[in-house]
Design an enzyme around this catalytic site. Structure first.
Site, PDB file in Angstrom:
ATOM      1  N   HIS A 187      57.417 -36.883 -25.855  1.00  0.00           N
ATOM      2  CA  HIS A 187      57.253 -35.739 -26.488  1.00  0.00           C
ATOM      3  C   HIS A 187      58.589 -35.066 -27.162  1.00  0.00           C
ATOM      4  O   HIS A 187      59.492 -35.816 -27.143  1.00  0.00           O
ATOM      5  CB  HIS A 187      56.644 -34.678 -25.424  1.00  0.00           C
ATOM      6  CG  HIS A 187      57.671 -34.487 -24.085  1.00  0.00           C
ATOM      7  ND1 HIS A 187      58.141 -35.343 -23.316  1.00  0.00           N
ATOM      8  CD2 HIS A 187      58.428 -33.352 -23.741  1.00  0.00           C
ATOM      9  CE1 HIS A 187      58.910 -35.073 -22.246  1.00  0.00           C
ATOM     10  NE2 HIS A 187      59.088 -33.710 -22.394  1.00  0.00           N
TER      11      HIS A 187
ATOM     12  N   ASP B 104      65.766 -33.547 -24.423  1.00  0.00           N
ATOM     13  CA  ASP B 104      66.391 -34.419 -23.729  1.00  0.00           C
ATOM     14  C   ASP B 104      65.802 -35.909 -23.791  1.00  0.00           C
ATOM     15  O   ASP B 104      66.071 -36.615 -23.072  1.00  0.00           O
ATOM     16  CB  ASP B 104      66.359 -33.948 -22.289  1.00  0.00           C
ATOM     17  CG  ASP B 104      65.111 -33.643 -21.660  1.00  0.00           C
ATOM     18  OD1 ASP B 104      64.111 -33.173 -22.368  1.00  0.00           O
ATOM     19  OD2 ASP B 104      64.762 -33.963 -20.573  1.00  0.00           O
TER      20      ASP B 104
END
Length: 333
Positions: free
Chosen positions: A108, A112
């Site tokens: 996604h 991070d």
């Protein structure tokens, strides 16, 4: 996980159900008790994990990057936040083991998970046209639900599983009956979500794949993924029951509907710190209420600009009882 303020170790607040300030001390304590994860570890003959070197409040020990396959050509799942230590580990690992990366799959959009893409392309320019993500950014390739990515020893099937984010994908490693769960199921704790109803539906979709092992983007390997998913769903369903029970209690006291703040007090009691109430519990219970509203089980009316929630199930029960009384009276006459 990602951060709206640019802190790569944080988490971007979408529905404010988790708040960094309110839970800072709690999360620091929680992280202190997490098991250590090696910087590089061969988990199975097909799965090599490289830790993102971005440990933080909401990234746990850091974001896991997975290098998948058994031959020279392999696939990367997620790229951490772009920390210098991470890209050095990746470069060293690929060189020492003679690995060539053919595809980069992103679960996604959170920073991070995607932050290391520029460094990968800088070091390995051939990857520029081989970065794959659902709802892709410019110069990225789209991922379709059910799409297959294959290298020697590894067949990966994409599974659209939104809720944590709209673009969230999981990836199934067919040879191991294993799943890269992204941020939907964590090795420790529970993930924050954008949409609770969508998230719960995705958990069921994940469970339906009958995968045994979970490779989470954060934390340790999940040895029994079905049990972990079942526990998560059970916990969320229990929250729904708590909300419905609270609304029923208001009704028993002669109050047809209740504001969010009052519902939180009914469930958790009066002795709540204001920050915990306002920044965590109220947003979370609001998400549960919105999910129940989407299911047609609760509704609200606005009074003085304030939403007042009530149980549609209780309303129907009251209406049915009133109809029975009216019918009995009509028969008696």
């Amino acid at each position: 996980m990602a951060d709206q303020d640019g802190d790569k170790s944080g988490y971007r607040q979408i529905n404010k159900a988790l708040n960094i300030c309110a839970f800072d001390d709690y999360l620091k304590g929680q992280r202190a008790h997490l098991p250590q994860i090696p910087a590089v570890e061969q988990l199975t003959p097909r799965v090599l994990r490289v830790l993102g070197q971005n440990a933080g409040k909401f990234t746990l020990q850091g974001t896991n990057t997975f290098i998948v396959g058994k031959g020279r050509d392999r696939i990367i799942v997620d790229t951490s936040g772009g920390e210098e230590e991470w890209i050095e580990l990746i470069q060293e690992t690929l060189l020492d083991r003679g690995i060539n990366i053919t595809h980069v799959l992103l679960t996604h959009w959170h920073g991070d998970h995607t932050g290391g893409v520029p460094d990968l392309i800088r070091l390995y320019p051939h990857l520029k046209d081989h970065i794959y993500k659902n709802e892709p950014e410019r110069d990225q390739q789209a991922i379709q639900d059910g799409q297959i990515f294959a290298v020697q020893g590894a067949t990966i099937r994409a599974l659209h599983a939104p809720g944590h984010s709209t673009d969230h994908m999981c990836f199934i490693l067919e040879e191991e009956h294993a799943m890269f769960t992204g941020d939907n199921i964590l090795g420790h704790g529970t993930s924050a979500v954008e949409d609770l109803g969508t998230f719960m539906a995705s958990l069921q979709t994940m469970a339906d794949q009958n995968c045994k092992t979970g490779y989470s983007a954060h934390g340790v390997t999940i040895d029994n993924l079905p049990i972990k998913i079942s526990a998560e769903l059970t916990k969320l369903l229990r929250r729904e029951k708590q909300v419905l029970s609270a609304l029923a209690q208001f009704r028993k006291r002669g109050e047809r509907c209740a504001a969010l703040r009052d519902i939180v007090t009914e469930i958790y009691g009066q002795a709540l710190e204001e920050d915990t109430r306002r920044l965590a519990l109220e947003p979370f219970i609001d998400e549960v209420l919105r999910k129940l509203a989407g299911d047609g089980r609760v509704a609200f009316q606005k009074r003085g600009g304030l939403k007042k929630w009530y149980s549609l199930e209780m309303e129907m029960a009251v209406d049915a009882k009133a109809a029975q009384v009216a019918q009995a009276r009509a028969i008696a006459v």
